[in-house]
Design a protein around this motif. Structure first.
Motif, short mmCIF file in Angstrom:
data_model
loop_
_atom_site.label_atom_id
_atom_site.label_comp_id
_atom_site.label_asym_id
_atom_site.label_seq_id
_atom_site.Cartn_x
_atom_site.Cartn_y
_atom_site.Cartn_z
N ASP A 400 35.42 31.48 41.48
CA ASP A 400 36.64 31.68 40.70
C ASP A 400 36.91 33.14 40.39
OD1 ASP A 400 36.62 28.94 40.75
OD2 ASP A 400 35.91 28.70 38.69
N ASN A 401 35.87 33.98 40.30
CA ASN A 401 36.07 35.38 39.93
C ASN A 401 35.67 36.36 41.03
OD1 ASN A 401 36.88 35.78 36.84
ND2 ASN A 401 35.60 33.95 36.98
N ASN A 402 35.63 35.87 42.27
CA ASN A 402 35.50 36.76 43.44
C ASN A 402 34.13 37.41 43.58
OD1 ASN A 402 37.09 37.56 45.67
ND2 ASN A 402 37.12 39.66 44.89
N GLY A 403 33.12 36.92 42.85
CA GLY A 403 31.80 37.53 42.96
C GLY A 403 31.20 37.41 44.35
N LEU A 404 31.47 36.30 45.04
CA LEU A 404 30.93 36.10 46.39
C LEU A 404 31.45 37.17 47.34
CD1 LEU A 404 29.32 34.45 48.43
CD2 LEU A 404 31.31 32.97 48.71
N GLU A 405 32.73 37.50 47.25
CA GLU A 405 33.30 38.51 48.14
C GLU A 405 32.65 39.88 47.92
OE1 GLU A 405 35.30 38.03 50.69
OE2 GLU A 405 35.16 35.89 50.21
N LEU A 406 32.34 40.18 46.68
CA LEU A 406 31.68 41.46 46.38
C LEU A 406 30.30 41.53 47.03
CD1 LEU A 406 32.65 41.73 42.61
CD2 LEU A 406 33.49 43.19 44.45
N LEU A 407 29.57 40.42 47.02
CA LEU A 407 28.26 40.40 47.66
C LEU A 407 28.39 40.45 49.18
CD1 LEU A 407 26.38 37.72 45.51
CD2 LEU A 407 26.44 40.20 45.23
#
Length: 626
Positions: A400-407
């Motif tokens: 929901d808060n885009n953390g996966l894309e940052l990783l």
């Protein structure tokens, strides 16, 4: 004598100089007659003898020899000369050399420290604290400092002789040598002596000690920081008072000094202060977290541990969690090379303490940072939350808060450390949902069905169709094949020529592979060894046998290595082998450090990223539903 070699010093002692020097200490003071001015060379014999004995006493093996020769009593008598004589430069020199000799004799020698007290040496030293000559003051304070070190009886007598008021006044001296020795005496007095510590504080030592933190003398700064740490050891009110009186900012500035010992003592003091809840946010707000984190890279074990202990205290305040993460503190704590086990234990407790605070408003603050701050901070937040957040919050943070894309962006980086940080964080996410790992257990067949059984495999009894494989006949039963997969249902129930055929040729499958495939169709299970797994996977894919296909993927996945992971991923793509593909993703993430040096790694990473994204979205979403 100051420049004599060690061999020459030993020769002087061996030739019997010590008894002669002790005799010279007993020369009576000169008698003055009338007012004829100073007597030439008065006191030079005593002064020279005391000075020489002091130099000889620097070597520990000479200390007891000098005491046994009877030096202590006349040295103490020399300290008392000021009581009966007029003040003179010569007399001052005698007293100073006598105090220096006592300092060297008692250095790290518990027995001699006690002898000095027993023979009455402490009262005249305390009286001399008020002597007008600053050189005498320095020598006397140095002697008291040595006598007070790890000797409780000496400490008590120094305090009983009313030394504290003058010692505290000396803290404000403009002479750096005097305030350095004075703060050192107070440090030795309060060490392991709670009662004396209370007396020192009641006598007004706190503020002048804090003022010494800003001294131009680094030795005094170091001793002042050590003493503040001792003041703050167990007394919560004292911790708060030290901070309120302005100690934090100079202590933080000392953390960045090139002086290793200065950094060590300031970290020690801050560590004690940070154990009080009232001080934690203030130390962080004053800029304490970043320099303490940088000290974790030190190769000095004591400095490293003091910094770790201070950070442990600061981590207890939830208002400090965001700063820990913004400064990259989680990676520092996780990746640091810590020298001693207590430091490792302290760091682990700090990480646990931070983990316990990732909820409520702390988590909301971090999610806000992950949306609005600069990219480097966003990435640090995502990395930290991968390690610290609750499994219940994984979808909120990373979907929901885009953390996966940052990783995943870290995996695209050409910087090896970025790739490593990203892969380690993703592996941590998988551990939080470990029950979903495709490598944990052999998969079950996705399609429940009834099987004819082992006895009908390649059995002509009631057989109504025959396959020709590598020139051999294989007897089969349409009803079993129809129940096994859509491929056979299309073959025998559709418009294909095999619909009514009795003999069907299988041109592209080896006999042993076909037989094992049919055995699975009849029994629902087979042992798949690695030698046949890839060919059996191809056959299972061709005939849409999902359960057999998954068994083959599982067997192949156990053989994935650094060398073949790229080829295995290609195999998973060729046969749409989802289990095998996920296994390749896991191996790539776990062995990212080793694989990153392979020439084919960038191409593999480029191909694997979309599948990695899909895999994690699926896993995290399923975990959330569960």
């Amino acid at each position: 004598m100051c420049v004599l070699a060690e061999e020459e010093v030993n020769m002087i002692v061996d030739c019997g100089a010590v008894p002669a020097l002790v005799r010279h200490l007993r020369v009576p003071p000169p008698v003055r007659e009338g007012e004829h001015g100073p007597i030439p060379f008065e006191h030079e014999v005593e002064k020279g003898s005391a000075f020489t004995l002091g130099l000889l006493a620097i070597k520990p093996e000479h200390q007891q020899l000098i005491i046994d020769a009877g030096a202590l009593s006349p040295l103490i008598d020399l300290l008392k000369r000021h009581q009966n004589s007029q003040n003179s430069h010569a007399l001052n020199g005698v007293i100073r050399r006598a105090a220096d000799a006592i300092t060297n004799l008692a250095h790290e020698n518990s027995h001699i420290k006690t002898r000095v007290r027993v023979e009455g040496g402490i009262p005249p030293l305390v009286q001399l604290l008020d002597f007008v000559d600053p050189k005498v003051q320095r020598s006397v304070v140095g002697a008291l400092r040595t006598l007070a070190f790890k000797n409780d009886e000496n400490k008590n007598q120094i305090v009983e002789c009313n030394a504290l008021p003058t010692l505290i006044l000396m803290l404000r001296s403009e002479d750096a040598a005097i305030h350095y020795e004075a703060v050192g005496v107070l440090g030795n007095l309060v060490h392991s002596s709670p009662n004396i510590k209370r007396e020192v504080l009641l006598a007004g030592a706190l503020q002048p000690v804090i003022c010494l933190l800003s001294s131009s003398c680094s030795d005094s700064q170091r001793e002042a920081a050590l003493l503040l740490g001792q003041f703050a050891a167990t007394d919560s009110d004292c911790k708060v008072h030290i901070v309120q009186r302005g100690a934090v900012q100079p202590l933080i500035e000392m953390l960045q000094s090139p002086d290793l010992q200065l950094k060590e003592m300031s970290a020690f003091a801050l560590g004690r202060l940070a154990q009080d809840a009232h001080n934690q946010a203030g130390i962080a707000y004053s800029g304490g977290i970043l320099p303490l984190l940088e000290l974790l890279d030190s190769k000095n074990g004591s400095l490293q541990h003091n910094a770790a202990f201070a950070l442990y205290g600061l981590a207890d305040n939830e208002d400090n969690v965001a700063d820990f993460i913004k400064f990259g503190g989680i990676q520092k704590l996780q990746d640091g090379e810590f020298i001693v086990q207590p430091t490792k234990d302290c760091v682990n407790k700090t990480l646990k303490r931070l983990e316990e605070k990732i909820e409520g408003r702390v988590l909301s603050h971090l999610l806000y940072l992950m949306r609005v701050t600069e990219s480097v901070i966003q990435t640090r937040v995502a990395l930290a939350l991968a390690h610290l957040c609750s499994p219940d919050d994984l979808k909120t943070v990373f979907i929901d808060n885009n953390g996966l894309e940052l990783l995943l962006d870290l995996l695209k980086s050409t910087i090896v450390k970025d790739q490593r940080d990203g892969s380690v964080a993703l592996c941590k996410l998988l551990k939080k949902v470990s029950s979903l790992s495709p490598l944990d257990a052999a998969p079950k067949s996705p399609t429940p069905q009834v099987y004819l059984g082992e006895q009908y495999v390649n059995n002509p009894t009631l057989s109504d169709v025959t396959f020709s494989v590598e020139g051999k006949r294989f007897y089969a039963h349409r009803i079993c094949l129809l129940a096994s997969s859509d491929a056979f249902r299309a073959m025998f129930g559709g418009g294909y020529r095999e619909r009514d055929a009795k003999d069907i040729e299988i041109p592209n499958i080896r006999w042993d592979v076909f037989e094992l495939m049919m055995r699975y169709i009849y029994t629902g299970s087979v042992d798949v060894n690695l030698d046949i797994a890839q060919d059996l996977l191809r056959a299972a894919d061709q005939y849409l046998l999902k359960g057999l296909k998954r068994l083959c993927e599982y067997a192949i996945a156990k053989d994935i290595s650094d060398a073949n992971v790229s080829l295995m991923f290609e195999l998973s793509e060729a046969f749409n082998a989802l289990v095998l593909r996920h296994a390749c993703i896991l191996v790539t993430l776990k062995k990212c450090d080793k694989l990153s040096v392979m020439p084919w790694f960038p191409q593999l990473m480029e191909r694997i990223l979309p599948e990695t994204r899909n895999f994690f979205v699926s896993v995290l979403t399923r975990a959330h539903r569960r």
